[in-house]
Design a protein around this motif. Sequence first.
Motif, PDB file in Angstrom:
ATOM      1  N   LEU A 264       0.817  -1.205   0.000  1.00  0.00           N
ATOM      2  CA  LEU A 264       0.000   0.000   0.000  1.00  0.00           C
ATOM      3  C   LEU A 264       0.855   1.261   0.000  1.00  0.00           C
ATOM      4  N   THR A 265       0.361   2.264  -0.709  1.00  0.00           N
ATOM      5  CA  THR A 265       0.911   3.605  -0.600  1.00  0.00           C
ATOM      6  C   THR A 265       0.181   4.333   0.535  1.00  0.00           C
ATOM      7  N   LYS A 266       0.638   5.529   0.882  1.00  0.00           N
ATOM      8  CA  LYS A 266      -0.050   6.306   1.910  1.00  0.00           C
ATOM      9  C   LYS A 266      -1.485   6.610   1.489  1.00  0.00           C
ATOM     10  N   SER A 267      -1.670   6.862   0.190  1.00  0.00           N
ATOM     11  CA  SER A 267      -3.012   7.150  -0.309  1.00  0.00           C
ATOM     12  C   SER A 267      -3.925   5.947  -0.142  1.00  0.00           C
ATOM     13  N   GLY A 268      -3.422   4.739  -0.449  1.00  0.00           N
ATOM     14  CA  GLY A 268      -4.230   3.542  -0.303  1.00  0.00           C
ATOM     15  C   GLY A 268      -4.569   3.250   1.143  1.00  0.00           C
ATOM     16  N   ALA A 269      -3.603   3.422   2.042  1.00  0.00           N
ATOM     17  CA  ALA A 269      -3.850   3.174   3.460  1.00  0.00           C
ATOM     18  C   ALA A 269      -4.882   4.149   4.011  1.00  0.00           C
ATOM     19  N   ARG A 270      -4.826   5.391   3.568  1.00  0.00           N
ATOM     20  CA  ARG A 270      -5.756   6.410   4.065  1.00  0.00           C
ATOM     21  C   ARG A 270      -7.194   6.103   3.658  1.00  0.00           C
ATOM     22  N   ARG A 271      -7.358   5.446   2.512  1.00  0.00           N
ATOM     23  CA  ARG A 271      -8.698   5.141   2.014  1.00  0.00           C
ATOM     24  C   ARG A 271      -9.162   3.739   2.378  1.00  0.00           C
ATOM     25  N   GLY A 272      -8.396   3.063   3.235  1.00  0.00           N
ATOM     26  CA  GLY A 272      -8.831   1.757   3.724  1.00  0.00           C
ATOM     27  C   GLY A 272      -8.594   0.607   2.767  1.00  0.00           C
ATOM     28  N   TRP A 273      -7.635   0.707   1.865  1.00  0.00           N
ATOM     29  CA  TRP A 273      -7.351  -0.382   0.933  1.00  0.00           C
ATOM     30  C   TRP A 273      -6.765  -1.578   1.679  1.00  0.00           C
ATOM     31  N   THR A 274      -6.895  -2.759   1.079  1.00  0.00           N
ATOM     32  CA  THR A 274      -6.422  -4.005   1.676  1.00  0.00           C
ATOM     33  C   THR A 274      -5.556  -4.761   0.682  1.00  0.00           C
ATOM     34  N   VAL A 275      -4.411  -5.254   1.145  1.00  0.00           N
ATOM     35  CA  VAL A 275      -3.572  -6.151   0.352  1.00  0.00           C
ATOM     36  C   VAL A 275      -3.844  -7.568   0.829  1.00  0.00           C
ATOM     37  N   ALA A 276      -4.070  -8.494  -0.090  1.00  0.00           N
ATOM     38  CA  ALA A 276      -4.458  -9.857   0.281  1.00  0.00           C
ATOM     39  C   ALA A 276      -3.714 -10.874  -0.572  1.00  0.00           C
ATOM     40  N   THR A 277      -3.838 -12.104  -0.169  1.00  0.00           N
ATOM     41  CA  THR A 277      -3.180 -13.225  -0.830  1.00  0.00           C
ATOM     42  C   THR A 277      -4.199 -14.046  -1.608  1.00  0.00           C
ATOM     43  N   ILE A 278      -3.839 -14.442  -2.795  1.00  0.00           N
ATOM     44  CA  ILE A 278      -4.648 -15.387  -3.566  1.00  0.00           C
ATOM     45  C   ILE A 278      -4.174 -16.783  -3.192  1.00  0.00           C
ATOM     46  N   ARG A 279      -5.020 -17.513  -2.511  1.00  0.00           N
ATOM     47  CA  ARG A 279      -4.631 -18.829  -2.017  1.00  0.00           C
ATOM     48  C   ARG A 279      -4.519 -19.843  -3.159  1.00  0.00           C
ATOM     49  N   ALA A 280      -3.667 -20.817  -2.935  1.00  0.00           N
ATOM     50  CA  ALA A 280      -3.481 -21.863  -3.942  1.00  0.00           C
ATOM     51  C   ALA A 280      -4.746 -22.703  -4.052  1.00  0.00           C
ATOM     52  N   PRO A 281      -5.116 -23.117  -5.253  1.00  0.00           N
ATOM     53  CA  PRO A 281      -6.325 -23.942  -5.425  1.00  0.00           C
ATOM     54  C   PRO A 281      -6.113 -25.349  -4.886  1.00  0.00           C
ATOM     55  N   ASP A 282      -7.208 -25.983  -4.537  1.00  0.00           N
ATOM     56  CA  ASP A 282      -7.143 -27.348  -4.012  1.00  0.00           C
ATOM     57  C   ASP A 282      -7.023 -28.393  -5.108  1.00  0.00           C
ATOM     58  N   PHE A 283      -7.301 -27.987  -6.358  1.00  0.00           N
ATOM     59  CA  PHE A 283      -7.287 -28.951  -7.451  1.00  0.00           C
ATOM     60  C   PHE A 283      -6.419 -28.430  -8.594  1.00  0.00           C
ATOM     61  N   ALA A 284      -5.916 -29.362  -9.376  1.00  0.00           N
ATOM     62  CA  ALA A 284      -5.156 -29.021 -10.570  1.00  0.00           C
ATOM     63  C   ALA A 284      -6.055 -29.174 -11.787  1.00  0.00           C
ATOM     64  N   GLU A 285      -5.622 -28.573 -12.862  1.00  0.00           N
ATOM     65  CA  GLU A 285      -6.408 -28.636 -14.090  1.00  0.00           C
ATOM     66  C   GLU A 285      -5.531 -29.184 -15.200  1.00  0.00           C
ATOM     67  N   GLU A 286      -5.883 -30.364 -15.683  1.00  0.00           N
ATOM     68  CA  GLU A 286      -5.132 -30.936 -16.784  1.00  0.00           C
ATOM     69  C   GLU A 286      -5.509 -30.225 -18.065  1.00  0.00           C
ATOM     70  N   VAL A 287      -4.533 -29.959 -18.899  1.00  0.00           N
ATOM     71  CA  VAL A 287      -4.782 -29.238 -20.141  1.00  0.00           C
ATOM     72  C   VAL A 287      -4.202 -30.011 -21.306  1.00  0.00           C
ATOM     73  N   THR A 288      -4.793 -29.783 -22.453  1.00  0.00           N
ATOM     74  CA  THR A 288      -4.239 -30.278 -23.701  1.00  0.00           C
ATOM     75  C   THR A 288      -3.403 -29.153 -24.284  1.00  0.00           C
ATOM     76  N   SER A 289      -3.052 -29.275 -25.540  1.00  0.00           N
ATOM     77  CA  SER A 289      -2.246 -28.228 -26.167  1.00  0.00           C
ATOM     78  C   SER A 289      -3.061 -26.981 -26.451  1.00  0.00           C
ATOM     79  N   THR A 290      -4.402 -27.096 -26.420  1.00  0.00           N
ATOM     80  CA  THR A 290      -5.218 -25.934 -26.786  1.00  0.00           C
ATOM     81  C   THR A 290      -6.210 -25.542 -25.704  1.00  0.00           C
TER      82      THR A 290
END
Length: 699
Positions: A264-290
Amino acid sequence: MSAALCAALTVLSAPALARQSTQDDPRPSFTAEIGLGQMVKMGAWCPVRVQITGGSAPADGVVRVEIGRGMATDMTVEAPFGATPKKTTFVDVCVPIVEDSSRRPDERWMRVALVDRSGKTLRTARYSEDGRNDSIRFFSKFVNGDGHLMVYVGRSTLRIASQTWSMGYERFKGLSQITVTGALASSLPTKAMAFEGVDTLVIVQSEFASLDTVQQQAIAEWVSVGGRLMFVADSANPDLSWLDGGAPVRVERDRVSGRPRLSLTKSGARRGWTVATIRAPDFAEEVTSTEPLIFEAPQSVPPDASSDRGIDAMAYGISGLGWVMILADDPGDIYPWGEKASVWREALEPMIDSKKLAPDDEYAWFSTSRRVASMNAIVNAVADGMGLDTRFPVLVFAAILTVLAVLVGPMDRIVLRRLRLSGLAWLSALVWIGLVGVIAYLGPNFLRTSSSVQSRVTVTDINAIDGVASRSGVLSFFAGRSGVRTIEGAAPDSWWRSASATRSDWDARPVGALSVNAVQGVGSTPGGVYMGVWTLNAMTDECRLTPEYSGRLVASGGSAVSLELEGVPSDAEQVMVIWGKRVYAATHAGESRWTLGSRNESLAQTYGVTRTELDEWGRQSRRYYGSVSDAAFMLPGADRRGEALTRAAASEGVALVYLTLPSAESDVAFHLGRVTEASRSIATRLVRMLIPVEAEGGS
């Protein structure tokens, strides 16, 4: 042989002659792109981009767009154009798409025409849903008014995620209601109001940088007055200075992993912004070439998959009156092995309430949307409070019928017999009936003796930290006499459209539009709207304003100490403050000081953490039978700004103030002909304001 040679030359020269004829045509040609990403949100302003190619001679005039259903024309839009020979120009207009209930199955259509200054139509094209009757079939799809339209611009794994959401799995309940579509950066509108039908815009930093200045300003203004934006950074230190209040975050590289991290910058903190984490998914996704392979039984996570790649990868908070999320990277690329639908669900949680997206009524298929239901409720409630006497004059009508019976019957027979014209009885009967018909048509104008009446309800939202204000309003007008009316005194660059006044949810719908926007003229008739005598006409409007009020909340030890509000009238009917999970009622204590009552536990229980009773009501019901205030907070524009304000108020650094101001004269009037029409007006003013929270004795 010479005849055969001439025939061959004629056939060979035909294409060249056709091309020359086309090149010599002085009329400009055009194509129209309707909607955004081939999607149109019903009940919202819709962008129409008209690409005009000049003919062999210069031309100028207006682009005229008409929309309607079946045989009826709902409204007409006009915007100026100028065409240079062999050059291509673009004209952007906005039209409010009528939202219909299932009782109006008529086919939608739109007619686009180029009209020169003399009123002559140069070119025209008609678009319709089925493409019949010499019309062009709509390429755009229509999204229900309560549906969630998400548009992405640039490369994104969102499209892959949406494919899994649409499979209807229980773990993605609600997200299946989201309609996801992609759009080219070059096709984005140049007017902020054209984004009204977009519920969430996802745009990559490089694509935003490629936009021209007008397009960037349109997005910035849309966010400022309530838009919901997800901004994906694809390089270090993206330029976020265009957001209200300045850049809320900075992008840094983790020294160990090299992954981008947000702080956060000072401007973001003053306006109540939040920094958060994107948690890892519980499942994987198999993909083909496309394309990804979508499994009902998701794949297990690879043992060597890193689960910390999403640390500090997203930040969110309020900007102006809109809700913004900054992503350090595309969520699907943060965990390339993960199931894209799960990763995006995690990223969207601070942006969208998935419970609100889930169907809440098994009979919802025939209900009108919350937006139309709220407008229907407020118009009816306002009409009830206007004190109108619209009872039909039964005795007058009975007297007219009696006179007609006497004229057509005994009187007609006696007069015609004396004149020896009994054979013309059929003609005299038609004359009497026609005369009574004219009297019935003109009678209301003579029987109506009181002046016109208007009632105005407005919801003004203010972010006192960023200095941004926007207003949504409803104007109900009971006409004293018939005529074409134009609006006087409306705020600059305000957008108006009409709303129906009906008590039946089956027929509740917007029925046309009026605009006093300087860029384009909109109306059921060019230059204004026809209003008949003894009719209630209702319109809604939206505009950006300069904030009239400001304030701050002083707190100490987790409790509010004092409230300062600048510009708020001392006779405000209600002042309420929501700060985190605390709710206070305030009374005026002199000048700009307000005394806070003790924490109201019953209000806190009613309002929850940051949501008003109406917000909860709106999630549970599509119909509103409450007060005018209840319905007003669900008006177009006000509903989306309310979501951003209540989300922001969850932060301890800001507070949300609700104001009910005393009634006053309406801010707008109507011109009837060349004079301002005198009318009795009543205005109800509601205000929501976000203010900073400061510690006692310090900042």
